[in-house]
Design a protein around this motif. Sequence first.
Motif, PDB file in Angstrom:
ATOM      1  N   ALA A  64       0.834  -1.207   0.000  1.00  0.00           N
ATOM      2  CA  ALA A  64       0.000   0.000   0.000  1.00  0.00           C
ATOM      3  C   ALA A  64       0.867   1.255   0.000  1.00  0.00           C
ATOM      4  CB  ALA A  64      -0.927  -0.010   1.214  1.00  0.00           C
ATOM      5  N   TYR A  65       1.913   1.250   0.811  1.00  0.00           N
ATOM      6  CA  TYR A  65       2.773   2.426   0.878  1.00  0.00           C
ATOM      7  C   TYR A  65       3.537   2.614  -0.429  1.00  0.00           C
ATOM      8  CZ  TYR A  65       6.497   5.616   2.161  1.00  0.00           C
ATOM      9  OH  TYR A  65       7.363   6.683   2.190  1.00  0.00           O
ATOM     10  N   GLU A  66       4.125   1.539  -0.932  1.00  0.00           N
ATOM     11  CA  GLU A  66       4.953   1.647  -2.132  1.00  0.00           C
ATOM     12  C   GLU A  66       4.124   2.024  -3.360  1.00  0.00           C
ATOM     13  OE1 GLU A  66       8.124   1.577  -2.145  1.00  0.00           O
ATOM     14  OE2 GLU A  66       8.386   0.998  -0.045  1.00  0.00           O
ATOM     15  N   ARG A  67       2.910   1.500  -3.452  1.00  0.00           N
ATOM     16  CA  ARG A  67       2.115   1.719  -4.672  1.00  0.00           C
ATOM     17  C   ARG A  67       1.253   2.964  -4.605  1.00  0.00           C
ATOM     18  NH1 ARG A  67      -2.656  -0.289  -7.089  1.00  0.00           N
ATOM     19  NH2 ARG A  67      -3.277  -1.385  -5.195  1.00  0.00           N
ATOM     20  N   ILE A  68       0.782   3.344  -3.415  1.00  0.00           N
ATOM     21  CA  ILE A  68      -0.177   4.446  -3.310  1.00  0.00           C
ATOM     22  C   ILE A  68       0.429   5.673  -2.636  1.00  0.00           C
ATOM     23  CG2 ILE A  68      -2.446   5.160  -2.472  1.00  0.00           C
ATOM     24  CD1 ILE A  68      -2.529   3.020  -4.636  1.00  0.00           C
ATOM     25  N   HIS A  69       0.934   5.516  -1.446  1.00  0.00           N
ATOM     26  CA  HIS A  69       1.311   6.676  -0.636  1.00  0.00           C
ATOM     27  C   HIS A  69       2.657   7.269  -1.023  1.00  0.00           C
ATOM     28  CE1 HIS A  69      -2.184   5.725   1.702  1.00  0.00           C
ATOM     29  NE2 HIS A  69      -1.708   4.518   2.013  1.00  0.00           N
ATOM     30  N   ALA A  70       3.659   6.426  -1.243  1.00  0.00           N
ATOM     31  CA  ALA A  70       4.992   6.951  -1.568  1.00  0.00           C
ATOM     32  C   ALA A  70       4.991   7.763  -2.861  1.00  0.00           C
ATOM     33  CB  ALA A  70       5.997   5.801  -1.646  1.00  0.00           C
ATOM     34  N   PRO A  71       4.354   7.294  -3.954  1.00  0.00           N
ATOM     35  CA  PRO A  71       4.349   8.115  -5.171  1.00  0.00           C
ATOM     36  C   PRO A  71       3.706   9.478  -4.969  1.00  0.00           C
ATOM     37  CG  PRO A  71       3.713   5.860  -5.698  1.00  0.00           C
ATOM     38  CD  PRO A  71       3.753   5.966  -4.196  1.00  0.00           C
ATOM     39  N   ALA A  72       2.756   9.594  -4.029  1.00  0.00           N
ATOM     40  CA  ALA A  72       2.099  10.879  -3.772  1.00  0.00           C
ATOM     41  C   ALA A  72       2.848  11.707  -2.731  1.00  0.00           C
ATOM     42  CB  ALA A  72       0.666  10.649  -3.307  1.00  0.00           C
ATOM     43  N   GLY A  73       3.917  11.166  -2.176  1.00  0.00           N
ATOM     44  CA  GLY A  73       4.658  11.902  -1.168  1.00  0.00           C
ATOM     45  C   GLY A  73       3.968  11.941   0.173  1.00  0.00           C
ATOM     46  N   THR A  74       3.152  10.936   0.462  1.00  0.00           N
ATOM     47  CA  THR A  74       2.371  10.930   1.698  1.00  0.00           C
ATOM     48  C   THR A  74       3.065  10.069   2.758  1.00  0.00           C
ATOM     49  OG1 THR A  74       0.318  11.176   0.469  1.00  0.00           O
ATOM     50  CG2 THR A  74       0.148  10.345   2.717  1.00  0.00           C
ATOM     51  N   ARG A  75       3.214  10.645   3.969  1.00  0.00           N
ATOM     52  CA  ARG A  75       3.749   9.890   5.100  1.00  0.00           C
ATOM     53  C   ARG A  75       2.702   9.742   6.201  1.00  0.00           C
ATOM     54  NH1 ARG A  75       9.289   9.252   5.553  1.00  0.00           N
ATOM     55  NH2 ARG A  75       8.714   7.927   7.339  1.00  0.00           N
ATOM     56  N   ALA A  76       1.974  10.816   6.486  1.00  0.00           N
ATOM     57  CA  ALA A  76       0.927  10.764   7.512  1.00  0.00           C
ATOM     58  C   ALA A  76      -0.391  11.247   6.912  1.00  0.00           C
ATOM     59  CB  ALA A  76       1.311  11.613   8.712  1.00  0.00           C
ATOM     60  N   PHE A  77      -1.481  10.617   7.323  1.00  0.00           N
ATOM     61  CA  PHE A  77      -2.783  11.052   6.809  1.00  0.00           C
ATOM     62  C   PHE A  77      -3.894  10.620   7.754  1.00  0.00           C
ATOM     63  CE2 PHE A  77      -2.134   6.856   5.022  1.00  0.00           C
ATOM     64  CZ  PHE A  77      -3.358   6.233   5.156  1.00  0.00           C
TER      65      PHE A  77
END
Length: 265
Positions: A64-77
Amino acid sequence: VLHDVDAERNVLRVRPGYVREGAVTPEAEYPLPSLGRDWESRMHAEEPYAVADAATDPRTRGEAYERIHAPAGTRAFVIVPLVRAGRWMATLGVWHDHPHVWTGRELTLVREVAARVWPALENARLVADARAAREEAEQRARELEESNLELVRLAAEAEAANRAKSDFLAVMSHELRTPLNAILGYIRIVEMGVHGPLTDAQRSALDKCVQNQGRLLSLITDILDYAKLESGQLRLAAKNVSARAVLDGVEAAILPQAHAKGIGY
C-alpha cells in the motif's frame, strides 16, 4: 483532499488536491482496500482512519505504501467518512509529507470540517445538477423551436409550390383552350361549305377532327379537375355512361395510327 466512493465499482475516486506546498495530487481511482488494512471497515463504522507514518504503520507499510502513498509523497494522513442517509458516500482526507502523530483535537477538527463540508458539497452538486438540467431543457427548447421554424418554412414552401401549380394549370388551361376552340371554329366553317362543297369522306374526316378536339379539351379539363380534387374543391357525382360513346371516342383517337400501320377491323 476529497474522495468519492463508487460502491458499485468498489473504487475510491480521488479528486485533485494539495498534499504539500507546490504539489497537487492528480485525479485517480484506487481499489478500496489498497489505501491500508481495515480502513474500509473504519469508514463503514463512521470512524476516522489515522496513520502517523505510512512507511512504518503495519496497516499501510509494504504494498500500500509503495504503490499508493509513496508516489504521492504521503507519510501521515487521516481520512474521515462522509455519510449521507446512513451510507458512506465519500471521504475527506488530510495529508502530510512527513510523519505526524494525530492528536484527539486534530481528529475532532477534521470531523467537524467534514460535517460542515459535506452538506455544502451536496448543495453545490444539487445546484450543479439543476443548472445542467436547466441548460439541457433550454437546449431542447431551442432545438424544438428551430424544428418548428423549419416546419413552418417547409409548409410555406409547400403552399407556395401548390399555388404556383394552381396558377400554372389555370394559365395552361386558358392558353390551350383558346387555340382548341379556334380549331373547332375553323372546322365548323369548313363544314358549312364556306370554302366549297365537301365530299362524304372529307366530312367524315372533319367529324373525327372534332371528336379528337373534344377529347383533347376533355383531357385539359381532367387536369384541372385533378388539381381541384387535391384541394378538396371538386365534387364527384356517379352517373350512367354510354359505353358506345366511350368506344367511339377511343376509335376516333386511334384510327389514324391504325390506318398508318395497316391495321383494319
